[in-house]
Scaffold this motif. Structure first.
Motif, PDB file in Angstrom:
ATOM      1  N   THR A   1      -1.951   3.112  -6.067  1.00 26.45           N
ATOM      2  CA  THR A   1      -0.845   3.570  -6.916  1.00 26.45           C
ATOM      3  C   THR A   1      -0.023   2.217  -6.848  1.00 26.45           C
ATOM      4  O   THR A   1      -0.026   1.446  -5.853  1.00 26.45           O
ATOM      5  CB  THR A   1      -0.019   4.376  -5.976  1.00 26.45           C
ATOM      6  N   ALA A   2       0.279   1.772  -7.946  1.00 23.37           N
ATOM      7  CA  ALA A   2       1.024   0.280  -8.268  1.00 23.37           C
ATOM      8  C   ALA A   2       2.536   0.572  -8.527  1.00 23.37           C
ATOM      9  O   ALA A   2       2.794   1.360  -9.219  1.00 23.37           O
ATOM     10  CB  ALA A   2       0.401  -0.198  -9.572  1.00 23.37           C
ATOM     11  N   HIS A   3       3.162  -0.229  -7.678  1.00 21.29           N
ATOM     12  CA  HIS A   3       4.564   0.081  -7.656  1.00 21.29           C
ATOM     13  C   HIS A   3       5.437  -1.367  -8.169  1.00 21.29           C
ATOM     14  O   HIS A   3       5.090  -2.295  -7.185  1.00 21.29           O
ATOM     15  CB  HIS A   3       5.119   0.369  -5.977  1.00 21.29           C
ATOM     16  N   VAL A   4       5.931  -1.206  -8.997  1.00 20.75           N
ATOM     17  CA  VAL A   4       6.819  -2.401  -9.406  1.00 20.75           C
ATOM     18  C   VAL A   4       7.997  -2.504  -8.516  1.00 20.75           C
ATOM     19  O   VAL A   4       8.758  -1.650  -8.067  1.00 20.75           O
ATOM     20  CB  VAL A   4       7.050  -2.480 -11.066  1.00 20.75           C
TER      21      VAL A   4
ATOM     22  N   ARG B   1       3.833  -3.924  -5.119  1.00 18.46           N
ATOM     23  CA  ARG B   1       2.728  -3.811  -4.285  1.00 18.46           C
ATOM     24  C   ARG B   1       1.785  -2.726  -4.715  1.00 18.46           C
ATOM     25  O   ARG B   1       2.117  -2.136  -5.672  1.00 18.46           O
ATOM     26  CB  ARG B   1       3.341  -3.100  -2.978  1.00 18.46           C
ATOM     27  N   LEU B   2       0.642  -2.744  -4.358  1.00 17.99           N
ATOM     28  CA  LEU B   2      -0.654  -1.928  -4.530  1.00 17.99           C
ATOM     29  C   LEU B   2      -0.836  -1.023  -3.262  1.00 17.99           C
ATOM     30  O   LEU B   2      -1.200  -1.818  -2.301  1.00 17.99           O
ATOM     31  CB  LEU B   2      -1.745  -2.700  -5.013  1.00 17.99           C
ATOM     32  N   ALA B   3      -1.138   0.120  -3.318  1.00 22.06           N
ATOM     33  CA  ALA B   3      -1.441   0.914  -2.162  1.00 22.06           C
ATOM     34  C   ALA B   3      -2.340   2.040  -2.431  1.00 22.06           C
ATOM     35  O   ALA B   3      -2.287   2.523  -3.501  1.00 22.06           O
ATOM     36  CB  ALA B   3      -0.097   1.634  -1.330  1.00 22.06           C
ATOM     37  N   GLY B   4      -3.290   1.905  -1.485  1.00 21.53           N
ATOM     38  CA  GLY B   4      -4.441   3.198  -1.596  1.00 21.53           C
ATOM     39  C   GLY B   4      -4.617   3.752  -0.146  1.00 21.53           C
ATOM     40  O   GLY B   4      -4.359   3.100   0.513  1.00 21.53           O
ATOM     41  N   GLU B   5      -5.864   4.498  -0.238  1.00 17.79           N
ATOM     42  CA  GLU B   5      -6.222   4.899   0.946  1.00 17.79           C
ATOM     43  C   GLU B   5      -6.604   4.007   1.882  1.00 17.79           C
ATOM     44  O   GLU B   5      -7.970   3.322   1.542  1.00 17.79           O
ATOM     45  CB  GLU B   5      -7.209   5.954   0.829  1.00 17.79           C
ATOM     46  N   GLY B   6      -6.092   3.484   2.981  1.00 12.86           N
ATOM     47  CA  GLY B   6      -6.578   2.445   3.953  1.00 12.86           C
ATOM     48  C   GLY B   6      -6.166   1.193   3.617  1.00 12.86           C
ATOM     49  O   GLY B   6      -6.908   0.254   4.213  1.00 12.86           O
TER      50      GLY B   6
ATOM     51  N   GLU C   1       7.609   2.484 -13.660  1.00 18.20           N
ATOM     52  CA  GLU C   1       7.753   1.383 -12.640  1.00 18.20           C
ATOM     53  C   GLU C   1       6.596   1.758 -11.475  1.00 18.20           C
ATOM     54  O   GLU C   1       6.460   0.971 -10.694  1.00 18.20           O
ATOM     55  CB  GLU C   1       9.007   1.169 -12.167  1.00 18.20           C
ATOM     56  N   SER C   2       5.847   2.863 -11.859  1.00 18.24           N
ATOM     57  CA  SER C   2       4.797   3.005 -11.009  1.00 18.24           C
ATOM     58  C   SER C   2       3.733   3.870 -11.565  1.00 18.24           C
ATOM     59  O   SER C   2       4.181   4.646 -12.515  1.00 18.24           O
ATOM     60  CB  SER C   2       5.328   3.767  -9.601  1.00 18.24           C
ATOM     61  N   ALA C   3       2.425   3.647 -11.223  1.00 13.41           N
ATOM     62  CA  ALA C   3       1.564   4.503 -11.845  1.00 13.41           C
ATOM     63  C   ALA C   3       0.225   4.446 -10.894  1.00 13.41           C
ATOM     64  O   ALA C   3       0.041   3.767 -10.206  1.00 13.41           O
ATOM     65  CB  ALA C   3       1.183   3.645 -13.243  1.00 13.41           C
ATOM     66  N   ASP C   4      -0.479   5.699 -11.114  1.00 13.10           N
ATOM     67  CA  ASP C   4      -1.804   5.965 -10.362  1.00 13.10           C
ATOM     68  C   ASP C   4      -2.739   5.044 -11.212  1.00 13.10           C
ATOM     69  O   ASP C   4      -3.018   5.322 -12.546  1.00 13.10           O
ATOM     70  CB  ASP C   4      -2.087   7.434 -10.305  1.00 13.10           C
ATOM     71  N   SER C   5      -3.736   4.399 -10.601  1.00 14.53           N
ATOM     72  CA  SER C   5      -4.550   3.519 -11.328  1.00 14.53           C
ATOM     73  C   SER C   5      -6.076   3.468 -10.518  1.00 14.53           C
ATOM     74  O   SER C   5      -6.056   4.043  -9.512  1.00 14.53           O
ATOM     75  CB  SER C   5      -4.193   2.239 -11.722  1.00 14.53           C
TER      76      SER C   5
ATOM     77  N   LEU D   1     -10.190  -3.168   0.276  1.00 15.89           N
ATOM     78  CA  LEU D   1     -10.093  -2.693  -1.185  1.00 15.89           C
ATOM     79  C   LEU D   1     -11.449  -2.991  -1.770  1.00 15.89           C
ATOM     80  O   LEU D   1     -12.074  -4.023  -1.476  1.00 15.89           O
ATOM     81  CB  LEU D   1      -8.969  -2.728  -1.881  1.00 15.89           C
ATOM     82  N   SER D   2     -11.945  -1.958  -2.777  1.00 20.38           N
ATOM     83  CA  SER D   2     -13.177  -2.074  -3.575  1.00 20.38           C
ATOM     84  C   SER D   2     -13.064  -1.860  -4.947  1.00 20.38           C
ATOM     85  O   SER D   2     -11.994  -0.917  -5.140  1.00 20.38           O
ATOM     86  CB  SER D   2     -14.343  -1.457  -2.716  1.00 20.38           C
ATOM     87  N   VAL D   3     -13.810  -2.578  -5.870  1.00 20.89           N
ATOM     88  CA  VAL D   3     -13.885  -1.876  -7.209  1.00 20.89           C
ATOM     89  C   VAL D   3     -14.130  -0.358  -7.242  1.00 20.89           C
ATOM     90  O   VAL D   3     -15.006   0.023  -6.587  1.00 20.89           O
ATOM     91  CB  VAL D   3     -14.838  -2.669  -7.894  1.00 20.89           C
ATOM     92  N   GLY D   4     -13.256  -0.003  -7.853  1.00 19.09           N
ATOM     93  CA  GLY D   4     -13.341   1.694  -8.003  1.00 19.09           C
ATOM     94  C   GLY D   4     -12.442   2.436  -7.281  1.00 19.09           C
ATOM     95  O   GLY D   4     -12.270   3.511  -7.555  1.00 19.09           O
ATOM     96  N   ASP D   5     -11.640   1.786  -6.310  1.00 20.17           N
ATOM     97  CA  ASP D   5     -10.840   2.613  -5.310  1.00 20.17           C
ATOM     98  C   ASP D   5      -9.657   3.052  -6.386  1.00 20.17           C
ATOM     99  O   ASP D   5      -9.343   2.284  -7.485  1.00 20.17           O
ATOM    100  CB  ASP D   5     -10.485   1.553  -4.329  1.00 20.17           C
TER     101      ASP D   5
END
Length: 879
Positions: free
Chosen positions: A548-551, A510-515, A463-467, A541-545
């Motif tokens: 982490t995707a959380h369901v 939700r989707l979370a990344g640096e910043g 239910e979560s994955a790094d992407s 956010l930008s293409v290529g960032d």
């Protein structure tokens, strides 16, 4: 040559050239831009686009197709809605140097055609195709060059688009009038020369501005219409003279006692041809899971079925059930080539019968409604386009019937306005496909042009994955970045989010990344891409960032409960009601499940109890829920249930619940049935003709529902001062007492009404030798009481007009009664009178010349309504 022989010879010929013979695809395409499969290449689009790997680089098929653009023409000697398309295809294998000589070989060595009766066309600058035809043996005076409108696929693709694979084509034509002098060299005659085969050379990709670039792999797509070709090869006037329609026409003659005379414009012969085509289309549509309805494919099928029924009833005079008496002939004829017709024969007949019985009732009811409208329209007037369309769209009453019945009254129909409304309805009837079509047409091609990789779904196991972010879409445009406050679609290279499909809603999370952080409000997929509809709540956010995707795991678990319980419900319904039960649709969400299934009557209370108990029994049994990925043939051998009308690939996912249930399914599920907790049916009703709908809840929602019902039960028990176990007996006693009191009240009201009727009749106005009663009865009078009182008053007057109004429930009710002598002698019409009265108080209505009712919106204007009625009456009689 028989049509059945042509079909087999074509397939055998290309199998001999190394092609794999593949079965016909369903009439329901896996393409949201299409309602029906309309060509042989539709099922191969993913291969042509490089999205999937074909089972062979060479293929040949006989594809069942449906087109309804010329449905109004069906009944002439040439047009069909359903037809078979013979085709041979190359996916990056052979090309022009092979396919053109093979076409020559099939035409002249296999079919033994006369070269004098054949011509070919090529694209203006396609010198390769021109040279290959000459080399094969085609005289140059028989090769014609045409532009992109006639010899390019898609037509006018270079100048008008769309972007994507395209290429020139070469068409083969046959002379249908060899009895006439030869067509002079260089002269083209569209009426005489009929296309029988089209060879499409897909060798380019079209880009904006009409720029063409060579495809990495060149493809071949050909199409030969079986019915049309069988007719011209045998010098017949059209498809209906071939063996492909002979059994159906023979059966129709047997049923109707009339003779098909093979003439072009005889009214009976047009009906024979229309029925033969439409019943064949009906059988194949029903066999592929399409059911008649008011939207999308179902709307098209309903129209086809009803046109056949009307032709049989109104022209051939057949009053029996037409469809179910003709379909078995079609099933028997095509059983060898399309075994699904045999497998689904009972379902086909069941739904054909349901639709026909319903339509015959519609015709009776629609006739009454139309006659009421016509009574208000003077000779030479028109039924409005709105009224004609309402009869058609709401009540299923065909335009042809409206026109025919109106003509008997000397009245026309506003066809132009009707067509405008019909076109608007057709746009709506795509049934919510616009969003998918937008993704397919506007977004997916841009993703492919940008070489964006398809999304990998990892949500069955996590239910979560790094992407990483592969693409960001704003509107229909690809952008490099987006920032806080924007709503975007995000494509990830791998995702745990389940995308809406198979009735199961898409995941949130939700989707979370640096910043940055974004909330996902929906997930959809198309063309291998998963679109996460998201609002950026922090940062940019930008293409290529990296992301982490959380369901939303709590919501996902609720969906799992409902989806696994849907499988338990499906099996329970089959065990309780019978094997004819099949899934016709579903919605699996976090708060409830909805399940549509084939069954033609309401479930009894006992049947609902049995179904609910059986599902809960399996939940309490704590059965394991296993998912397996199997080749489709192996899955069938395991007994996995295929959903009627669904499409499956070579490999399928199977969900098995203990030894109780096994179905093809791509959704998310529990690991054990006990995790569903409890199952509670909340409603059962009709979804459409022959389809029932159950809604139910599980887990926490089911517990809340049960506690709520328990609370209501205790409250009612307290009000009636009766233990819960004795409530049914107490309610029955109350109902018996109520019925007794209602009888007493009715007797008192009747006595009072008789006194009022006598009073109103005595005080009636005298207008030109007859009596008029025009009276408002206030808030106590509804439509039923007005009608009864009007009858009583006119019985006392003998000759006269009664106009009554009431305002029960805050709405105006009007009733008008006219004696027969005033209809005949004075031309008075109750429908016209009530219409004038209703217009004065913001309403409308109508009815027969002797009695009519209407409603209004404004009780304050009842006085105006009665005055309008009186004014019209006086004008009519000159008083």
């Amino acid at each position: 040559m028989l049509g059945s022989q042509l079909r087999q010879q074509y397939l055998d010929f290309f199998v001999g050239k190394g092609a794999k013979q593949l079965p016909s695809d369903s009439l329901v395409p896996n393409d949201p831009t299409l309602l029906f499969t309309s060509a042989g290449m539709v099922q191969f689009k993913p291969y042509f686009l490089g999205e999937q790997t074909p089972p062979s680089t060479r293929a040949t098929t006989c594809q069942k197709c449906l087109r309804t653009t010329d449905i109004e023409e069906v009944g002439d000697t040439s047009h069909c809605t359903f037809f078979e398309m013979l085709g041979n295809f190359s996916f990056g294998d052979y090309f022009k140097p092979e396919v053109i000589p093979w076409a020559w070989e099939f035409l002249f060595d296999v079919l033994k055609l006369d070269l004098n009766r054949v011509r070919v066309t090529v694209f203006t600058d396609d010198d390769d195709a021109y040279g290959l035809w000459v080399k094969a043996g085609m005289p140059e005076n028989k090769i014609f060059r045409f532009g992109e409108k006639s010899n390019y696929w898609p037509a006018n693709a270079i100048t008008e688009g769309p972007n994507g694979p395209c290429g020139p084509c070469s068409e083969i034509f046959f002379d249908t009038r060899p009895d006439l002098p030869p067509t002079p060299d260089g002269v083209w005659d569209d009426k005489r020369w009929l296309e029988i085969w089209n060879l499409v050379f897909m060798q380019f990709e079209r880009h904006d501005g009409g720029r063409l670039t060579p495809l990495p792999k060149k493809n071949i797509d050909t199409g030969m219409g079986l019915e049309r070709t069988a007719a011209v090869l045998n010098d017949l006037r059209g498809p209906f003279e071939t063996d492909l329609f002979a059994p159906t026409l023979a059966r129709l003659q047997e049923l109707t006692g009339k003779t098909y005379t093979h003439t072009d414009d005889a009214r009976d012969d047009i009906a024979f041809r229309r029925i033969a085509d439409h019943v064949r289309a009906t059988a194949f549509c029903l066999g592929d899971g399409v059911l008649p309805s008011n939207v999308g494919r179902g709307y098209v099928l309903r129209r086809i079925m009803r046109r056949a029924i009307l032709a049989g009833r109104n022209i051939l005079g057949y009053d029996g059930e037409l469809l179910v008496n003709v379909i078995p002939t079609i099933v028997e004829q095509y059983a060898q080539y399309y075994p699904e017709l045999v497998a689904k024969n009972d379902i086909i007949l069941r739904y054909a019968s349901i639709e026909e019985r319903q339509f015959r009732r519609t015709l009776d009811a629609g006739t009454q409604r139309l006659e009421a409208l016509l009574s208000d329209i003077p000779k030479g007037g028109n039924v409005s386009g709105e009224d004609a369309f309402t009869l058609f769209a709401t009540f299923g009453f065909p335009l042809e019937m409206t026109v025919e019945l109106a003509s008997e009254y000397g009245v026309g129909v506003d066809r132009e306005r009707f067509e405008v409304l019909l076109e608007e309805h057709a746009r709506v009837s795509h049934g919510g496909r616009e969003r998918e079509v937008m993704l397919v047409n506007a977004v997916v091609p841009k993703l492919r042009d940008a070489h964006v990789p398809e999304s990998q779904f990892v949500g069955y196991d996590s239910e979560s994955a790094d992407s990483r972010i592969s693409a960001i879409i704003v509107g229909n445009d690809l952008v490099k970045s987006a920032s806080e406050g924007q709503t975007v679609r995000i494509v990830l290279n791998r995702t745990p989010f389940y995308a809406e499909s198979g009735g199961q809603v898409g995941d949130l999370g939700r989707l979370a990344g640096e910043g940055f952080e974004a909330t996902v409000s929906d997930t959809r997929k198309e063309g291998g891409f998963y679109f996460h509809e998201a609002e950026i709540v922090a940062g940019s956010l930008s293409v290529g960032d990296a992301v982490t995707a959380h369901v939303d795991s709590i919501r996902r678990q609720a969906i799992r409960r409902n989806h696994s319980s849907t499988h338990l419900l499906h099996k329970a319904l089959q065990l309780v009601l019978g094997d004819h039960v099949q899934q016709r649709g579903s919605l699996v969400g976090p708060d409830k499940l909805r399940f549509d299934f084939s069954h033609d009557k309401a479930l009894t209370a006992d049947e609902l109890r049995q179904v609910e108990a059986l599902v809960n029994e399996k939940i309490l049994s704590d059965l394991p829920v296993d998912t397996l990925v199997k080749p489709i043939d192996e899955a069938r051998e395991m007994g996995a249930m295929m959903l009627f009308g669904e499409k499956y690939g070579a490999t399928v996912r199977v969900v098995r619940v203990g030894d109780y249930s096994i179905e093809f399914c791509g959704g998310t599920h529990l690991s054990r049935t006990s995790q569903a907790g409890i199952f509670k049916i909340t409603s059962e009703g009709s979804s459409q003709a022959g389809v029932r709908r159950i809604e139910a809840v599980t887990g926490e929602q089911a517990l809340l529902k049960t506690l709520d019902q328990e609370r209501i039960l205790q409250e009612v028990s307290g009000l009636l001062k009766t233990p819960p176990a004795l409530l049914a007996t107490a309610v029955e006693k109350l109902q018996a007492d109520l019925r007794s009191r209602e009888k007493e009240l009715s007797a008192l009201q009747k006595a009072a009404s008789g006194g009022l009727a006598s009073e109103l009749a005595t005080s009636a106005l005298d207008i030109g030798g007859f009596k008029l009663v025009a009276k408002s009865l206030g808030e106590s009078a509804d439509a039923d009481s007005l009608r009864s009182l009007a009858d009583d008053i006119l019985d006392r007057l003998k000759s006269g007009v009664v106009v009554l109004a009431g305002s029960a429930g805050g709405r105006v009710a009007l009733a008008v009664k006219v004696s027969k002598n005033l209809i005949d002698d004075k031309g008075l019409n109750a429908g016209q009178i009530v219409k004038a009265a209703a217009a004065a108080c913001g309403g409308g209505g109508g009815g027969r010349p002797d009695f009519a009712q209407a409603g209004g919106k404004d009780p304050a204007r009842i006085v105006d309504a009665l005055a309008a009625a009186e004014t019209l009456i006086r004008e009519k009689v000159g008083a």
